[in-house]
Scaffold this motif. Structure first.
Motif, PDB file in Angstrom:
ATOM      1  N   SER A  64       6.500   5.984  -1.995  1.00  0.00           N
ATOM      2  CA  SER A  64       6.975   5.729  -0.635  1.00  0.00           C
ATOM      3  C   SER A  64       6.403   4.417  -0.100  1.00  0.00           C
ATOM      4  O   SER A  64       5.258   4.057  -0.387  1.00  0.00           O
ATOM      5  N   PHE A  65       7.216   3.710   0.684  1.00  0.00           N
ATOM      6  CA  PHE A  65       6.763   2.484   1.340  1.00  0.00           C
ATOM      7  C   PHE A  65       6.106   2.771   2.688  1.00  0.00           C
ATOM      8  O   PHE A  65       5.635   1.846   3.353  1.00  0.00           O
ATOM      9  N   ILE A  66       6.081   4.024   3.095  1.00  0.00           N
ATOM     10  CA  ILE A  66       5.551   4.365   4.417  1.00  0.00           C
ATOM     11  C   ILE A  66       4.042   4.269   4.419  1.00  0.00           C
ATOM     12  O   ILE A  66       3.346   4.886   3.619  1.00  0.00           O
ATOM     13  N   ASP A  88      11.028  -9.270  -7.096  1.00  0.00           N
ATOM     14  CA  ASP A  88       9.899 -10.088  -7.543  1.00  0.00           C
ATOM     15  C   ASP A  88       9.047 -10.600  -6.383  1.00  0.00           C
ATOM     16  O   ASP A  88       8.081 -11.333  -6.605  1.00  0.00           O
ATOM     17  N   ASP A  89       9.401 -10.229  -5.146  1.00  0.00           N
ATOM     18  CA  ASP A  89       8.670 -10.729  -3.975  1.00  0.00           C
ATOM     19  C   ASP A  89       7.454  -9.891  -3.620  1.00  0.00           C
ATOM     20  O   ASP A  89       6.674 -10.270  -2.754  1.00  0.00           O
ATOM     21  N   PHE A  90       7.273  -8.736  -4.288  1.00  0.00           N
ATOM     22  CA  PHE A  90       6.154  -7.866  -3.936  1.00  0.00           C
ATOM     23  C   PHE A  90       5.679  -7.115  -5.170  1.00  0.00           C
ATOM     24  O   PHE A  90       6.348  -7.078  -6.192  1.00  0.00           O
ATOM     25  N   ARG A  91       4.509  -6.511  -5.047  1.00  0.00           N
ATOM     26  CA  ARG A  91       4.028  -5.586  -6.077  1.00  0.00           C
ATOM     27  C   ARG A  91       3.042  -4.621  -5.440  1.00  0.00           C
ATOM     28  O   ARG A  91       2.510  -4.866  -4.337  1.00  0.00           O
ATOM     29  N   LEU A  92       2.789  -3.528  -6.119  1.00  0.00           N
ATOM     30  CA  LEU A  92       1.854  -2.528  -5.613  1.00  0.00           C
ATOM     31  C   LEU A  92       0.415  -3.004  -5.764  1.00  0.00           C
ATOM     32  O   LEU A  92       0.089  -3.770  -6.681  1.00  0.00           O
ATOM     33  N   ARG A  93      -0.431  -2.541  -4.890  1.00  0.00           N
ATOM     34  CA  ARG A  93      -1.871  -2.763  -5.060  1.00  0.00           C
ATOM     35  C   ARG A  93      -2.338  -1.925  -6.245  1.00  0.00           C
ATOM     36  O   ARG A  93      -2.128  -0.706  -6.271  1.00  0.00           O
ATOM     37  N   HIS A 134       0.878  -1.176   0.000  1.00  0.00           N
ATOM     38  CA  HIS A 134       0.000   0.000   0.000  1.00  0.00           C
ATOM     39  C   HIS A 134       0.917   1.228   0.000  1.00  0.00           C
ATOM     40  O   HIS A 134       1.444   1.628   1.030  1.00  0.00           O
ATOM     41  N   LYS A 135       1.124   1.813  -1.162  1.00  0.00           N
ATOM     42  CA  LYS A 135       2.101   2.886  -1.303  1.00  0.00           C
ATOM     43  C   LYS A 135       1.549   4.211  -0.786  1.00  0.00           C
ATOM     44  O   LYS A 135       0.347   4.386  -0.580  1.00  0.00           O
ATOM     45  N   SER A 136       2.478   5.174  -0.583  1.00  0.00           N
ATOM     46  CA  SER A 136       2.093   6.542  -0.267  1.00  0.00           C
ATOM     47  C   SER A 136       2.973   7.489  -1.083  1.00  0.00           C
ATOM     48  O   SER A 136       3.827   7.044  -1.851  1.00  0.00           O
ATOM     49  N   GLU A 137       2.769   8.785  -0.900  1.00  0.00           N
ATOM     50  CA  GLU A 137       3.493   9.770  -1.712  1.00  0.00           C
ATOM     51  C   GLU A 137       4.538  10.524  -0.907  1.00  0.00           C
ATOM     52  O   GLU A 137       5.087  11.518  -1.373  1.00  0.00           O
ATOM     53  N   GLU A 138       4.843  10.092   0.305  1.00  0.00           N
ATOM     54  CA  GLU A 138       5.828  10.788   1.131  1.00  0.00           C
ATOM     55  C   GLU A 138       7.212  10.725   0.479  1.00  0.00           C
ATOM     56  O   GLU A 138       7.570   9.730  -0.146  1.00  0.00           O
ATOM     57  N   ASN A 139       7.987  11.799   0.665  1.00  0.00           N
ATOM     58  CA  ASN A 139       9.336  11.812   0.100  1.00  0.00           C
ATOM     59  C   ASN A 139      10.224  12.668   1.001  1.00  0.00           C
ATOM     60  O   ASN A 139      10.417  13.868   0.759  1.00  0.00           O
ATOM     61  N   HIS A 140      10.781  12.056   2.038  1.00  0.00           N
ATOM     62  CA  HIS A 140      11.598  12.769   3.019  1.00  0.00           C
ATOM     63  C   HIS A 140      13.061  12.410   2.787  1.00  0.00           C
ATOM     64  O   HIS A 140      13.499  11.298   3.110  1.00  0.00           O
ATOM     65  N   ASN A 141      13.812  13.332   2.231  1.00  0.00           N
ATOM     66  CA  ASN A 141      15.165  13.043   1.773  1.00  0.00           C
ATOM     67  C   ASN A 141      16.115  12.486   2.841  1.00  0.00           C
ATOM     68  O   ASN A 141      16.929  11.599   2.541  1.00  0.00           O
ATOM     69  N   PRO A 142      16.056  12.942   4.107  1.00  0.00           N
ATOM     70  CA  PRO A 142      16.971  12.383   5.112  1.00  0.00           C
ATOM     71  C   PRO A 142      16.863  10.869   5.275  1.00  0.00           C
ATOM     72  O   PRO A 142      17.862  10.206   5.599  1.00  0.00           O
ATOM     73  N   TYR A 143      15.672  10.308   5.039  1.00  0.00           N
ATOM     74  CA  TYR A 143      15.528   8.847   5.115  1.00  0.00           C
ATOM     75  C   TYR A 143      16.475   8.162   4.131  1.00  0.00           C
ATOM     76  O   TYR A 143      17.093   7.137   4.454  1.00  0.00           O
TER      77      TYR A 143
END
Length: 332
Positions: A173-175, A236-241, A147-156
């Motif tokens: 984002s994976f968050i 290959d172990d995952f994909r987006l919804r 379940h993706k999101s749009e966060e983009n925090h560069n320090p991560y």
């Protein structure tokens, strides 16, 4: 009829699920909401074990739930000679401020618990996020659904590149409020971390790798770190919804809508709105008068449900809630 439908849905869900546990980190501010979360996780997810990582001071509160598959883990003993105070002391020495110690500490706990998990996968689930219906976490090919999101925090990503040599590998984002992780992959990632740390204990290595200016805010994300590591090693172990039947309808504004501790009827109403889960954040700016008004409308909704001649008015109540709190239409 509703309970029969849920039992059938759970049977179908259970027949497709892979072997997994659930892991929930619970701090003192989330004790009461976490008890609701755990009961809902037990109801809908059918995990093998539910691991609750918390202070032993709160063990009794969770033991009262009387769940046979509940495993309580002492947060002070999971990491080797490393606990909340270890993080707080580090931050105080570096920036003279230990306020973010708990935020970093709980992330390390979610990773370290991979070493005692017996299942192939474990679902990291936020302590303030209440599931409202069954959710599939794997597709028909047994790939993890993200379940993706749009966060983009560069320090991560600066920290990620320093500790693992991995850059941001996706344009999302994976968050999220949850993440189904592969136990073996987390262990391999921790081995890589330890190897790169050259003798330093890996939580300290992560903290040392965060730029000083970011330590007091958000300098590390376990979700972004694992997600990008996974994509660079096991893509290959995952994909987006993607399909309508896989998409999740969620809100982070549960506290604004119905307060910080919803009851059973409140949760039923949120499920009627088409939500898969709702997060109840304690820091949100809550308007008591609005919450009281919302609860009156919820009570009115269930009253109308009992009277066929005026039941159609409930469509207006649902429409108003969705518009007021920007809730999307259910994906299916």
């Amino acid at each position: 009829m509703r309970d029969i439908n849920y039992i059938f849905a759970l049977m179908v869900f259970d027949s497709k699920r892979k072997n997994y546990d659930v892991v929930i980190c619970v701090g003192p501010q989330h004790i009461e909401i976490a008890k609701v979360v755990i009961n809902q996780v037990k109801r809908f997810f059918q995990a093998q074990q539910i691991y609750v990582i918390t202070s032993p001071y709160y063990f009794e509160k969770f033991q009262l739930l009387s769940l046979t598959n509940l495993v309580l883990v002492n947060e002070n003993e999971l990491l080797y000679r490393f606990n909340f105070e270890s993080v707080a002391d580090f931050l105080k020495q570096k920036i003279n401020n230990g306020d973010r110690a708990g935020w970093y500490f709980q992330q390390f706990l979610k990773l370290e618990i991979s070493k005692i998990i017996q299942s192939d996968y474990y679902l990291i689930w936020d302590a303030d996020t209440i599931p409202l219906k069954p959710i599939d976490f794997f597709d028909k090919e047994d790939k993890v659904l993200i379940h993706k999101s749009e966060e983009n925090h560069n320090p991560y990503f600066e920290t990620l590149e320093h500790i693992l040599g991995v850059t941001k590998t996706v344009n999302y984002s994976f968050i999220s409020e949850h993440f189904m992780v592969k136990t073996a992959a987390i262990r391999i990632m921790l081995e890589e971390l330890s190897k790169n740390a050259n003798g330093m204990y890996w939580p300290y290595y992560i903290l040392e790798s965060i730029q000083k200016k970011d330590l007091s805010l958000s300098g590390f994300s376990e979700y972004e770190t694992y997600g990008n590591f996974l994509n660079s090693t096991y893509p290959d172990d995952f994909r987006l919804r993607t399909s309508p039947s896989e998409l999740l309808n969620t809100t982070r504004n549960g506290s604004m809508i119905l307060g910080t501790l919803p009851n059973t009827k409140n949760l039923h109403f949120l499920e009627v709105l088409g939500l898969h889960y709702a997060t109840f954040e304690i820091w949100q700016d809550i308007n008591p008068k609005q919450i009281k008004a919302n609860k009156r409308r919820v009570a009115l909704f269930f009253f109308f449900e009992k009277i066929p001649l005026i039941r159609s008015l409930n469509k207006l109540i649902i429409k108003n809630f969705r518009k007021t709190y920007s809730l999307p239409q259910p994906p299916y």
